[in-house]
Scaffold this motif. Structure first.
Motif, mmCIF file in Angstrom:
data_model
loop_
_atom_site.group_PDB
_atom_site.id
_atom_site.type_symbol
_atom_site.label_atom_id
_atom_site.label_comp_id
_atom_site.label_asym_id
_atom_site.label_seq_id
_atom_site.Cartn_x
_atom_site.Cartn_y
_atom_site.Cartn_z
ATOM 1 N N PHE A 36 27.020 -53.967 24.344
ATOM 2 C CA PHE A 36 28.437 -54.588 26.047
ATOM 3 C C PHE A 36 29.433 -53.125 25.628
ATOM 4 O O PHE A 36 29.731 -53.054 24.269
ATOM 5 C CB PHE A 36 28.089 -55.677 26.210
ATOM 6 N N ARG A 37 29.938 -53.187 26.352
ATOM 7 C CA ARG A 37 32.024 -52.342 26.459
ATOM 8 C C ARG A 37 32.415 -53.733 26.633
ATOM 9 O O ARG A 37 32.544 -54.426 27.280
ATOM 10 C CB ARG A 37 32.214 -51.331 27.324
ATOM 11 N N ASP A 38 33.511 -53.253 25.098
ATOM 12 C CA ASP A 38 34.207 -54.539 25.726
ATOM 13 C C ASP A 38 35.762 -54.349 26.001
ATOM 14 O O ASP A 38 36.706 -53.445 24.593
ATOM 15 C CB ASP A 38 34.061 -55.166 24.234
ATOM 16 N N ARG A 39 36.368 -53.121 26.795
ATOM 17 C CA ARG A 39 37.761 -52.740 27.490
ATOM 18 C C ARG A 39 39.043 -54.021 26.830
ATOM 19 O O ARG A 39 38.908 -55.354 25.922
ATOM 20 C CB ARG A 39 37.697 -53.093 28.570
ATOM 21 N N PHE A 40 39.436 -53.209 26.090
ATOM 22 C CA PHE A 40 40.969 -53.668 25.349
ATOM 23 C C PHE A 40 42.154 -54.208 26.509
ATOM 24 O O PHE A 40 42.210 -53.315 27.594
ATOM 25 C CB PHE A 40 41.811 -52.570 24.820
ATOM 26 N N GLU A 56 40.277 -47.166 31.275
ATOM 27 C CA GLU A 56 40.664 -48.441 30.738
ATOM 28 C C GLU A 56 40.279 -48.320 29.113
ATOM 29 O O GLU A 56 39.213 -47.383 29.461
ATOM 30 C CB GLU A 56 40.545 -49.776 30.679
ATOM 31 N N PRO A 57 41.592 -48.266 28.460
ATOM 32 C CA PRO A 57 40.482 -48.544 26.758
ATOM 33 C C PRO A 57 39.911 -49.564 26.434
ATOM 34 O O PRO A 57 39.567 -49.953 26.586
ATOM 35 C CB PRO A 57 41.860 -48.162 25.666
ATOM 36 N N SER A 58 38.992 -48.842 25.767
ATOM 37 C CA SER A 58 37.270 -50.483 24.874
ATOM 38 C C SER A 58 36.816 -49.802 24.221
ATOM 39 O O SER A 58 36.471 -48.348 23.579
ATOM 40 C CB SER A 58 36.590 -50.165 26.491
ATOM 41 N N ARG A 59 36.118 -50.896 23.584
ATOM 42 C CA ARG A 59 35.608 -50.604 22.245
ATOM 43 C C ARG A 59 33.613 -51.031 22.811
ATOM 44 O O ARG A 59 33.563 -52.238 24.053
ATOM 45 C CB ARG A 59 35.923 -51.133 20.770
ATOM 46 N N GLU A 60 32.720 -49.619 21.972
ATOM 47 C CA GLU A 60 31.626 -50.493 22.602
ATOM 48 C C GLU A 60 30.952 -51.396 21.119
ATOM 49 O O GLU A 60 30.959 -50.802 20.093
ATOM 50 C CB GLU A 60 30.714 -49.326 22.273
ATOM 51 N N ILE A 61 30.569 -52.095 21.465
ATOM 52 C CA ILE A 61 29.565 -53.662 20.500
ATOM 53 C C ILE A 61 28.177 -53.209 20.454
ATOM 54 O O ILE A 61 27.168 -53.170 21.013
ATOM 55 C CB ILE A 61 29.848 -54.710 20.870
ATOM 56 N N GLY A 62 27.748 -52.744 19.613
ATOM 57 C CA GLY A 62 26.066 -52.579 19.433
ATOM 58 C C GLY A 62 25.566 -53.874 17.943
ATOM 59 O O GLY A 62 26.640 -54.339 16.835
ATOM 60 N N LEU A 63 24.503 -53.053 17.664
ATOM 61 C CA LEU A 63 23.292 -54.423 16.893
ATOM 62 C C LEU A 63 23.332 -52.962 16.386
ATOM 63 O O LEU A 63 22.685 -51.796 15.981
ATOM 64 C CB LEU A 63 21.875 -55.041 17.632
ATOM 65 N N ILE A 64 23.133 -53.751 14.634
ATOM 66 C CA ILE A 64 23.029 -52.460 13.987
ATOM 67 C C ILE A 64 21.785 -53.270 12.945
ATOM 68 O O ILE A 64 22.144 -54.075 12.195
ATOM 69 C CB ILE A 64 24.083 -51.550 13.505
ATOM 70 N N TRP A 65 20.468 -52.157 12.349
ATOM 71 C CA TRP A 65 19.474 -52.466 11.358
ATOM 72 C C TRP A 65 19.415 -51.206 10.791
ATOM 73 O O TRP A 65 19.188 -50.117 10.991
ATOM 74 C CB TRP A 65 18.728 -53.426 11.814
ATOM 75 N N ARG A 66 18.732 -51.753 9.747
ATOM 76 C CA ARG A 66 18.330 -50.456 8.646
ATOM 77 C C ARG A 66 17.234 -50.617 9.569
ATOM 78 O O ARG A 66 16.091 -50.314 9.902
ATOM 79 C CB ARG A 66 17.577 -51.181 7.464
ATOM 80 N N ARG A 67 16.589 -48.655 10.126
ATOM 81 C CA ARG A 67 16.088 -47.635 10.350
ATOM 82 C C ARG A 67 14.567 -48.412 9.875
ATOM 83 O O ARG A 67 13.248 -48.267 10.674
ATOM 84 C CB ARG A 67 15.638 -46.075 9.986
ATOM 85 N N GLN A 68 14.025 -48.605 8.412
ATOM 86 C CA GLN A 68 12.295 -48.757 7.596
ATOM 87 C C GLN A 68 12.795 -50.210 8.488
ATOM 88 O O GLN A 68 10.845 -50.724 7.890
ATOM 89 C CB GLN A 68 12.881 -48.514 6.547
ATOM 90 N N SER A 69 13.344 -50.538 9.108
ATOM 91 C CA SER A 69 13.109 -52.808 8.756
ATOM 92 C C SER A 69 11.664 -52.553 9.906
ATOM 93 O O SER A 69 11.924 -51.356 10.858
ATOM 94 C CB SER A 69 14.706 -53.077 10.257
ATOM 95 N N GLU A 70 11.486 -54.092 9.769
ATOM 96 C CA GLU A 70 9.497 -54.072 10.802
ATOM 97 C C GLU A 70 9.859 -55.032 11.739
ATOM 98 O O GLU A 70 9.131 -55.401 12.059
ATOM 99 C CB GLU A 70 8.425 -54.204 9.260
#
Length: 309
Positions: free
Chosen positions: A162-166, A264-278
């Motif tokens: 999601f986009r989290d505006r400042f 409006e300035p904002s940041r993008e929030i993400g979910l990150i995991w290892r590429r090799q994860s099952e």
């Protein structure tokens, strides 16, 4: 030959090149870590690290061994994840990291929702700055992290959430009257309070206010949004506040919330995991729940008008 535990210790030490820091990350004593590395060297018949009073350096043998050990550790993690997937979506243990400028606002919604939807999920949480979370993810100490994008480094998958505006938070009693919407060049931004170095929100604030003279920005070394908002409510300056924090922080601090003009300035929030994860299926399900929670934290135009009054 080597135990899995020894290989993990070797990987951590090869990354930090510092026995005390490696011991802390491995959650063992420094003498215990040294003993495990010494046993590896004895089994191998070669030195893995050159040690002096001030430095630790990988030997040629250590450099040759490192990619092989990391490959073995990646395979072990993949096997563990594959075994867990047989139990179904979001069941068993999930180690989730989250940055401090998201955790206090998202988790009170996310944890109850996960418990209701996935009662067999055992979630373990770790709050830390982005660099620490990324390192723990790479080492296999975390399964996924929630942080602001982009994340540097290879070997990971980042799913935007999601986009989290400042917005700007200022004291209700501040002598500078801020009008909404406010431009990023506003002179009052020279009184911007910042988090201490290491927090990504600090870097984002500096990027938003790039036209403000850096020497006039105020750095109190605060470690949390709550501390910054306390300073703001007492008229010590103003600060950048992410939208997901507004409803919580505005209700317990004497502050006004002012929006920026478009764009409006904002940041993008993400979910990150290892590429090799099952566990991609798990992470996709987790992402859906996070997005749903984030929508409940967004501020409507009418709410913002009231907060700016």
């Amino acid at each position: 030959m080597f135990s899995v535990r020894q290989m993990r210790y070797f990987d951590i030490l090869a990354n930090t090149l510092h026995f005390r820091k490696a011991a802390e990350m491995a959650r063992i004593s420094q003498p215990a870590l040294s003993a495990q590395i010494a046993e590896m060297e004895l089994l191998l018949g070669a030195t893995l690290f050159e040690r002096t009073r001030r430095t630790v350096v990988l030997t040629e043998m250590g450099r040759r061994l490192l990619p092989r050990i990391r490959g073995i550790l990646d395979e072990i993690r993949s096997l563990e994840e594959l075994a867990g997937q047989r139990r179904g979506t979001l069941r068993g243990r999930l180690r989730l990291g989250i940055i401090p400028t998201i955790a206090p606002y998202l988790l009170p919604l996310l944890i109850p929702d996960l418990r209701e939807a996935y009662p067999e999920l055992a979630i373990e949480l770790r709050e830390a700055v982005t660099s620490k979370l990324v390192e723990d993810l790479r080492l296999g100490d975390l399964d996924a992290i929630i942080a602001a994008l982009p994340i540097e480094g290879d070997g990971t998958v980042a799913k935007p959430l999601f986009r989290d505006r400042f917005l700007i938070a200022t004291s209700n009693n501040d002598i500078d009257v801020l009008t909404s919407p406010m431009t990023q060049e506003h002179v009052a931004l020279e009184r911007l309070l910042l988090l201490e170095e290491g927090h990504c929100l600090r870097d984002q604030a500096l990027a938003v206010c790039s036209n403000v003279k850096q020497r006039q920005l105020v750095n109190y070394g605060a470690t949390s949004m709550a501390t910054l908002l306390q300073m703001v409510s007492h008229g010590m300056g103003l600060t950048l506040i992410p939208e997901i924090a507004v409803r919580t922080e505005a209700s317990r601090n004497n502050v006004r919330i002012v929006a920026f003009a478009d764009p409006e300035p904002s940041r993008e929030i993400g979910l990150i995991w290892r590429r090799q994860s099952e566990r991609r299926e798990d992470f996709e399900a987790l992402a859906i729940t996070i997005v749903d929670c984030s929508r409940r934290l967004m501020i409507s135009a009418d709410e913002l008008d009231e907060l700016a009054a």
